[in-house]
Design an enzyme around this catalytic site. Structure first.
Site, PDB file in Angstrom:
ATOM      1  N   TYR A  68      -7.478  -1.252 -59.851  1.00 14.80           N
ATOM      2  CA  TYR A  68      -6.052  -1.571 -59.976  1.00 14.80           C
ATOM      3  C   TYR A  68      -5.921  -3.090 -59.991  1.00 14.80           C
ATOM      4  CZ  TYR A  68      -1.029  -1.217 -58.628  1.00 14.80           C
ATOM      5  OH  TYR A  68       0.346  -1.307 -58.554  1.00 14.80           O
TER       6      TYR A  68
ATOM      7  N   LYS B 290      -6.255   0.113 -64.090  1.00 13.96           N
ATOM      8  CA  LYS B 290      -4.787   0.081 -64.140  1.00 13.96           C
ATOM      9  C   LYS B 290      -4.404  -1.389 -64.227  1.00 13.96           C
ATOM     10  CE  LYS B 290      -0.661   1.597 -61.591  1.00 13.96           C
ATOM     11  NZ  LYS B 290       0.055   0.350 -61.287  1.00 13.96           N
TER      12      LYS B 290
END
Length: 292
Positions: free
Chosen positions: A135, A163
């Site tokens: 992330y 992400k």
């Protein structure tokens, strides 16, 4: 491993008036979003107020989502924490609970070195033996993944995606071109169209909680090569995101879900509740810009 691409709601966490997690409402929102055609859930991430939850709450929320979902769509558990052992504990729980993948924001606050962050993700992926999604959220963590970092992370077969919550879509394009096996998600809802054009396999977003129909329409236009039509939908989405920028993603998401019929309460302190005037303004926005 299943294909993880598509559109994932960064699921909100509903609370009761007394501040306790409203697990029944989580189930209702999950069902609502599945019926609206969402491809998956990103559980206990930033939008889910992860760092305002206890470890036990995070585990029970994930269990609640997985039980209600019954394998219909994919579930990614955000297990990020400031310490490796804490993240691994959540990751092992996610595996036992039946999540499809785990994800983690880069460790924050202490300004960890590049090597320490790489080591963190290797430890998380290896010790959990779960498909792991990095992330990348530089505006909140203070650390931005470089292509060199991604080259190193991609050597680990358990690290399967990124992400990318950054407006640097050049970086997104470079990541995907260099490592096509990685599933790359666009993380800022206001640039989903441009992220998809740059090579993203899908998106994970907070505003998917209350207008998944608009994002589905946008992605379908892109898949059909109808870029002008997709751009028009992105304009509609961004007219709403202007209010997210004004009041905050979690507060707006919860208020719009309330207008859909789901009372998700307020955000946890130190977040402050919306005023009655702000709620009235958002109800008008919901009627004019969100519902249809």
């Amino acid at each position: 491993m299943k294909n993880l691409g598509g559109l994932y709601a960064a699921l909100i966490t509903p609370f009761h008036e007394n501040g306790e997690v409203n697990y029944e409402q989580i189930q209702n929102v999950v069902e609502f979003l599945i019926q609206k055609g969402i491809d998956g859930f990103y559980v206990c991430g930033s939008t889910g107020e992860a760092f305002l939850l206890t470890m036990e709450e995070r585990k029970k929320i994930l269990e609640t989502v997985i039980a209600k979902n019954r394998g219909r769509v994919s579930v990614i558990a955000h297990v990020g924490n400031i310490g490796t052992d804490l993240s691994v504990e959540l990751g092992k729980h996610a595996k036992a609970a039946g999540a499809d993948a785990i994800s983690s924001v880069t460790p924050f606050y202490y300004k960890f070195s590049e090597k320490e962050i790489i080591n963190y993700y290797y430890a998380l992926a290896d010790r959990t033996q779960m498909p792991t999604i990095v992330y990348n959220f530089p505006s909140l963590t203070g650390f931005a993944l470089s292509i060199k970092d991604v080259d190193e992370l991609a050597k680990n077969p358990n690290i399967v995606g990124i992400k990318h919550t950054s407006l640097d879509l050049y970086a997104l394009e470079r990541f995907k071109k260099a490592h096509p096996r990685l599933t790359v998600f666009n993380g800022h809802d206001e640039v989903l169209l441009y992220g998809l054009i740059a090579g993203a396999d899908g998106g994970i977003g907070s505003t998917y909680n209350f207008m998944p129909h608009k994002f589905r329409k946008l992605r379908q236009f892109v898949l059909q090569g109808k870029i002008k039509e997709a751009q028009n939908v992105q304009h509609e989405i961004n007219d709403v995101i202007d209010y997210v920028s004004k009041y905050g993603a979690m507060r707006v998401a919860k208020e719009f879900l309330r207008n859909w019929g789901f009372d998700c309460g307020n955000c946890r302190a130190p977040f402050t509740p919306l005023t009655d005037a702000e709620k009235a303004e958002l109800k008008t926005v919901f009627i004019k810009k969100v519902r249809e």
